[in-house]
Design an enzyme around this catalytic site. Structure first.
Site, mmCIF file in Angstrom:
data_model
loop_
_atom_site.group_PDB
_atom_site.id
_atom_site.type_symbol
_atom_site.label_atom_id
_atom_site.label_comp_id
_atom_site.label_asym_id
_atom_site.label_seq_id
_atom_site.Cartn_x
_atom_site.Cartn_y
_atom_site.Cartn_z
ATOM 1 N N CYS A 1 0.984 -1.335 -0.020
ATOM 2 C CA CYS A 1 -0.007 -0.182 0.069
ATOM 3 C C CYS A 1 0.826 1.228 0.022
ATOM 4 C CB CYS A 1 -1.040 -0.008 1.082
ATOM 5 S SG CYS A 1 -1.939 1.268 1.104
ATOM 6 N N CYS B 1 0.395 4.618 7.061
ATOM 7 C CA CYS B 1 -0.071 4.511 8.366
ATOM 8 C C CYS B 1 0.862 3.790 9.372
ATOM 9 C CB CYS B 1 -1.437 3.641 8.184
ATOM 10 S SG CYS B 1 -2.578 4.495 6.738
ATOM 11 N N CYS C 1 0.569 -0.003 10.283
ATOM 12 C CA CYS C 1 -0.126 -1.103 9.431
ATOM 13 C C CYS C 1 1.043 -2.024 8.627
ATOM 14 C CB CYS C 1 -1.055 -0.355 8.273
ATOM 15 S SG CYS C 1 -1.722 -1.434 7.178
ATOM 16 N N CYS D 1 -16.946 -8.961 5.506
ATOM 17 C CA CYS D 1 -16.382 -7.549 5.197
ATOM 18 C C CYS D 1 -15.066 -7.760 4.183
ATOM 19 C CB CYS D 1 -15.649 -7.009 6.581
ATOM 20 S SG CYS D 1 -17.145 -6.875 7.664
ATOM 21 N N CYS E 1 -19.861 -5.440 3.610
ATOM 22 C CA CYS E 1 -19.134 -4.341 4.017
ATOM 23 C C CYS E 1 -17.788 -4.340 3.523
ATOM 24 C CB CYS E 1 -18.828 -4.307 5.633
ATOM 25 S SG CYS E 1 -17.778 -3.242 6.357
ATOM 26 N N CYS F 1 -19.275 2.584 8.803
ATOM 27 C CA CYS F 1 -18.370 1.903 9.720
ATOM 28 C C CYS F 1 -17.248 2.478 9.981
ATOM 29 C CB CYS F 1 -18.287 0.512 9.459
ATOM 30 S SG CYS F 1 -17.310 -0.520 10.345
ATOM 31 N N ARG G 1 -17.927 -2.232 17.774
ATOM 32 C CA ARG G 1 -17.262 -3.304 17.522
ATOM 33 C C ARG G 1 -15.869 -3.566 18.240
ATOM 34 N NH1 ARG G 1 -17.350 -6.456 12.702
ATOM 35 N NH2 ARG G 1 -18.684 -4.987 11.670
#
Ligand code: SAM
Ligand code: DTB
Ligand code: SF4
Length: 346
Positions: free
Chosen positions: A73, A77, A80, A117, A148, A208, A280
């Site tokens: 990616c 972040c 991550c 998801c 999702c 979400c 959640r």
């Protein structure tokens, strides 16, 4: 039991519940800070009381997560393992074929998931990628599960396309407070995230949105995250609270551990502020004691990921979750028969 919930199940969809009168969007930091500092028993009692106004306290919604496009990616972040910036030993892969995703979804349904998801390690989806994701959404919906996806930033047109495909929820997190955010991510701004959330909301897709705790933030950052979430034009229908999963090679692999009681307090305050939303208990359960998880359910968490994997890291084996559910008398929440739009109710 309240006038809204029945003994067996939630009777209104999360989206409709989130638009009920009495929900506040004007939270101030000082009062939220004071909630965090309540004596523990008072805090949990308030959270349980709010929770029972909208939900059956003995039901937990179960979702399964699949990484449909892993690693490589371009974003940075700091938490991550999928960021290309870090060498975490993770093998990057292309977008999965639709048939393979649907095969996994079928297994998740057999294992009891009511929502499926799908996550992709993208900054934002390209149009031809979206074509394939739309086929996945349609296939999963045809199996009778809610859908999702979390695909990064979306513009208004992309959100509309997903809505037309029948998508139920879009996951896009704010991650932390606006102040702490630049310490964690530099390649996209807080405002970028808010813009995506409003595109999703305007398209009529359930939102979400939550964050991560245990990233070295202080209490004021947890307050700032929850105030931003609760003061959005409508409460996110689902609010994932992730406990950082520390992955070797990422910037945050040596973050100071968060006291489990502070984690439970975060869940409880989120429930008091957004009582009609599903909170959640998201990443971080793998190394969490049964007792901490039980406290999270008491504090109003009513949604989890089941299955041995999250996106790239481990999640508890389902037998272990089932043993805890049996001990606590928790039942799976049935999938709602309709998911109405919060905007329609406003
Ligand atoms: N790439 C898309 C995006 O970030 O918008 C979607 C996938 S991303 C992995 C989804 C969310 O997972 C992130 O926003 C973050 O909140 C959460 N997450 C990622 N790594 C995590 C970790 N190590 N611990 C806890 N949560 C994590
Ligand atoms: C969310 O808030 N948590 C999930 C989901 N949304 C996509 C992701 C957790 C990821 C944990 C790290 C991993 O497994 O890669
Ligand atoms: Fe990429 Fe999402 Fe991971 Fe950020 S959280 S690096 S955007 S996959």
């Amino acid at each position: 039991m309240s006038e809204i919930a029945t003994a067996s199940s939630q009777t209104v969809s999360p989206a409709v519940a989130a638009a009920l009168p009495g929900l506040r969007h004007d939270w101030g930091r000082a009062e939220v800070d004071a909630l965090f500092r309540l004596p523990f028993a008072d805090l949990i009692f308030r959270a349980q009381t709010e929770h029972r106004r909208y939900f059956d306290a003995n039901e937990v919604q179960m979702s399964t997560l699949l990484s449909i496009k892993t690693g490589g990616c371009p974003e940075d972040c700091g938490y991550c393992p999928q960021s290309a910036k870090f060498d975490t030993g993770l093998k990057a892969s292309k977008l999965m074929a639709v048939g393979a995703v649907l095969e996994e979804a079928r297994r998740a349904k057999e294992a009891g998931a009511s929502r499926y998801c799908m996550g992709a390690a993208w900054r934002s989806p390209k149009d031809h990628d979206l074509d394939q994701v739309i086929e996945m959404i349609q296939g999963v919906k045809a199996m009778g599960m809610e859908t999702c996806v979390t695909l990064g930033m979306l513009d208004g047109e992309q959100a509309q396309r997903l809505k037309q495909a029948g998508l139920d929820y879009y996951n896009h997190n704010l991650d932390t407070s606006p102040e702490y955010y630049p310490e964690i991510i530099s390649t996209r701004t807080y405002q970028d995230r808010l813009d995506t959330l409003s595109n999703v909301r305007d398209a009529g897709i359930n939102v979400c949105c939550g964050g991560i705790v245990g990233m070295g933030e202080d209490l004021d950052d947890r307050v700032g995250l929850l105030v931003t979430l609760a003061n959005l034009p409508s409460h996110p229908e689902s609010v994932p609270i992730n406990l950082l999963v520390k992955v070797e090679g990422t910037d945050l692999d040596d973050a100071a551990p968060l006291d489990p009681i502070d984690f439970v307090r975060t869940i409880a305050v989120a429930k008091i502020m957004m009582p009609a939303s599903m909170i959640r208990l998201s990443a971080g359960r793998e190394h969490m004691s049964d007792e901490t998880q039980a406290l999270c359910y008491l504090a109003g968490a009513n949604s989890i990921f089941i299955g041995a994997k999250l996106l790239t890291t481990d999640n508890p084996e389902q037998e272990k979750d089932q043993r805890l559910f049996d001990a606590l008398g928790i039942r799976p929440m049935p999938a709602p028969c309709e998911v109405a739009s919060i905007r329609a109710a406003e």
